[in-house]
Design a protein around this motif. Structure first.
Motif, PDB file in Angstrom:
ATOM      1  N   ALA A  78       0.795  -1.163  -0.041  1.00 55.36           N
ATOM      2  CA  ALA A  78       0.036   0.024   0.025  1.00 55.36           C
ATOM      3  C   ALA A  78       0.832   1.209   0.054  1.00 55.36           C
ATOM      4  CB  ALA A  78      -0.815   0.013   1.288  1.00 55.36           C
ATOM      5  N   TYR A  79       0.415   2.115  -0.593  1.00 52.31           N
ATOM      6  CA  TYR A  79       1.053   3.554  -0.695  1.00 52.31           C
ATOM      7  C   TYR A  79       0.274   4.550   0.001  1.00 52.31           C
ATOM      8  CZ  TYR A  79       3.661   0.622  -4.241  1.00 52.31           C
ATOM      9  OH  TYR A  79       4.207  -0.298  -4.793  1.00 52.31           O
ATOM     10  N   LEU A  80       0.906   5.807   0.536  1.00 57.95           N
ATOM     11  CA  LEU A  80       0.237   6.847   0.677  1.00 57.95           C
ATOM     12  C   LEU A  80       1.321   8.108   0.077  1.00 57.95           C
ATOM     13  CD1 LEU A  80      -2.005   8.393   2.365  1.00 57.95           C
ATOM     14  CD2 LEU A  80      -0.416   8.499   4.047  1.00 57.95           C
ATOM     15  N   GLN A  81       0.650   8.862  -0.845  1.00 58.36           N
ATOM     16  CA  GLN A  81       1.109   9.761  -1.328  1.00 58.36           C
ATOM     17  C   GLN A  81       0.749  11.183  -0.713  1.00 58.36           C
ATOM     18  OE1 GLN A  81       3.581  10.132  -4.206  1.00 58.36           O
ATOM     19  NE2 GLN A  81       3.350  12.232  -3.436  1.00 58.36           N
ATOM     20  N   MET A  82       1.524  11.824  -0.154  1.00 54.25           N
ATOM     21  CA  MET A  82       1.130  13.017   0.704  1.00 54.25           C
ATOM     22  C   MET A  82       1.984  14.398   0.117  1.00 54.25           C
ATOM     23  SD  MET A  82       2.036  11.332   4.378  1.00 54.25           S
ATOM     24  CE  MET A  82       3.645  11.493   4.343  1.00 54.25           C
ATOM     25  N   ASN A  83       1.040  15.112  -0.508  1.00 56.28           N
ATOM     26  CA  ASN A  83       1.331  16.218  -1.225  1.00 56.28           C
ATOM     27  C   ASN A  83       0.891  17.468  -0.112  1.00 56.28           C
ATOM     28  OD1 ASN A  83       2.388  14.824  -3.405  1.00 56.28           O
ATOM     29  ND2 ASN A  83       0.161  14.925  -4.036  1.00 56.28           N
ATOM     30  N   SER A  84       1.641  18.563  -0.569  1.00 57.75           N
ATOM     31  CA  SER A  84       1.272  19.937   0.329  1.00 57.75           C
ATOM     32  C   SER A  84       1.516  19.694   1.644  1.00 57.75           C
ATOM     33  CB  SER A  84      -0.170  20.307  -0.210  1.00 57.75           C
ATOM     34  OG  SER A  84      -0.235  20.696  -1.382  1.00 57.75           O
ATOM     35  N   LEU A  85       2.188  19.209   2.167  1.00 58.25           N
ATOM     36  CA  LEU A  85       2.471  18.682   3.568  1.00 58.25           C
ATOM     37  C   LEU A  85       2.362  20.117   4.492  1.00 58.25           C
ATOM     38  CD1 LEU A  85       4.803  15.862   3.221  1.00 58.25           C
ATOM     39  CD2 LEU A  85       2.588  15.670   4.581  1.00 58.25           C
ATOM     40  N   LYS A  86       1.708  19.676   5.707  1.00 63.01           N
ATOM     41  CA  LYS A  86       1.550  21.017   6.706  1.00 63.01           C
ATOM     42  C   LYS A  86       2.266  20.474   7.955  1.00 63.01           C
ATOM     43  CE  LYS A  86      -2.826  22.183   4.880  1.00 63.01           C
ATOM     44  NZ  LYS A  86      -4.276  22.299   5.186  1.00 63.01           N
ATOM     45  N   PRO A  87       2.793  21.376   8.682  1.00 56.97           N
ATOM     46  CA  PRO A  87       3.417  21.128  10.052  1.00 56.97           C
ATOM     47  C   PRO A  87       2.445  20.117  10.862  1.00 56.97           C
ATOM     48  CG  PRO A  87       4.042  23.294   9.628  1.00 56.97           C
ATOM     49  CD  PRO A  87       2.821  22.961   8.462  1.00 56.97           C
ATOM     50  N   GLU A  88       1.168  20.560  10.901  1.00 57.90           N
ATOM     51  CA  GLU A  88       0.227  19.414  11.702  1.00 57.90           C
ATOM     52  C   GLU A  88       0.102  18.275  11.268  1.00 57.90           C
ATOM     53  OE1 GLU A  88      -0.215  22.563  10.194  1.00 57.90           O
ATOM     54  OE2 GLU A  88      -2.341  22.743   9.685  1.00 57.90           O
ATOM     55  N   ASP A  89       0.892  17.588   9.833  1.00 61.78           N
ATOM     56  CA  ASP A  89       0.972  16.444   9.592  1.00 61.78           C
ATOM     57  C   ASP A  89       1.971  15.591  10.191  1.00 61.78           C
ATOM     58  OD1 ASP A  89       0.279  17.578   6.329  1.00 61.78           O
ATOM     59  OD2 ASP A  89      -1.398  16.721   7.603  1.00 61.78           O
ATOM     60  N   THR A  90       2.652  16.377  11.021  1.00 61.48           N
ATOM     61  CA  THR A  90       3.754  15.628  11.565  1.00 61.48           C
ATOM     62  C   THR A  90       3.395  14.614  12.701  1.00 61.48           C
ATOM     63  OG1 THR A  90       5.179  17.525  11.778  1.00 61.48           O
ATOM     64  CG2 THR A  90       5.709  15.788  13.444  1.00 61.48           C
ATOM     65  N   ALA A  91       3.668  13.079  12.568  1.00 64.26           N
ATOM     66  CA  ALA A  91       3.330  12.324  13.165  1.00 64.26           C
ATOM     67  C   ALA A  91       4.148  11.082  12.819  1.00 64.26           C
ATOM     68  CB  ALA A  91       1.978  11.944  12.939  1.00 64.26           C
ATOM     69  N   VAL A  92       3.818  10.078  13.608  1.00 67.33           N
ATOM     70  CA  VAL A  92       4.438   8.629  13.385  1.00 67.33           C
ATOM     71  C   VAL A  92       3.101   7.974  12.620  1.00 67.33           C
ATOM     72  CG1 VAL A  92       5.366   6.338  13.977  1.00 67.33           C
ATOM     73  CG2 VAL A  92       5.707   8.325  15.130  1.00 67.33           C
ATOM     74  N   TYR A  93       3.461   7.583  11.334  1.00 70.57           N
ATOM     75  CA  TYR A  93       2.473   6.983  10.310  1.00 70.57           C
ATOM     76  C   TYR A  93       2.574   5.596  10.585  1.00 70.57           C
ATOM     77  CZ  TYR A  93       1.098  11.352   8.677  1.00 70.57           C
ATOM     78  OH  TYR A  93       0.606  12.715   8.442  1.00 70.57           O
ATOM     79  N   TYR A  94       1.422   4.801  10.820  1.00 70.00           N
ATOM     80  CA  TYR A  94       1.329   3.295  10.971  1.00 70.00           C
ATOM     81  C   TYR A  94       0.547   2.616   9.509  1.00 70.00           C
ATOM     82  CZ  TYR A  94       2.997   4.193  15.548  1.00 70.00           C
ATOM     83  OH  TYR A  94       3.602   4.350  16.699  1.00 70.00           O
TER      84      TYR A  94
END
Length: 120
Positions: A78-94
């Motif tokens: 599985a993939y997660l393409q993340m664009n236009s990232l924001k500081p509030e996207d900061t996290a550990v991704y599982y």
């Protein structure tokens, strides 16, 4: 045993992009839904996006229009393409997978997580 291994996390500036990958391995008969969750410091784990076995995606409102989930069933990835990232996207991704294991039946499996840090 079933293993999920995430990769692709890192440090990126606000407005940048990252692509996360999650590879499933082990004695898996089939994988139903797969998903991405995230947990920021001091917060509960939250759903980011899910994708069904036939490829139907769903994204949380907070990431709609910026993130996209996809999968390659042949590669059990599985993939997660993340664009236009924001500081509030900061996290550990599982990564999670709803899988069927011979002799054990259906269960939910999790990866170890990958850190995504977005600087302002």
């Amino acid at each position: 045993q079933v293993q999920l291994v995430e990769s692709g996390g890192g440090l990126v500036q606000a407005g940048g992009s990252l692509r996360l990958s999650c590879v499933a391995s082990g004695r898996i008969f089939s994988i139903k839904a797969m998903g991405w969750y995230r947990q920021a410091p001091g917060k509960q784990r939250e759903l980011v996006a899910t994708i069904s076995s036939d490829g139907s995606p769903k994204c949380a409102d907070s990431v709609k229009g910026r993130f996209a989930i996809s999968r390659d069933n042949a590669k059990k990835t599985a993939y997660l393409q993340m664009n236009s990232l924001k500081p509030e996207d900061t996290a550990v991704y599982y990564c999670s997978a709803d899988g069927v294991v011979p002799g054990k039946g259906r269960g939910e499996y999790w990866g170890q997580g990958t850190q995504v840090t977005v600087s302002s």
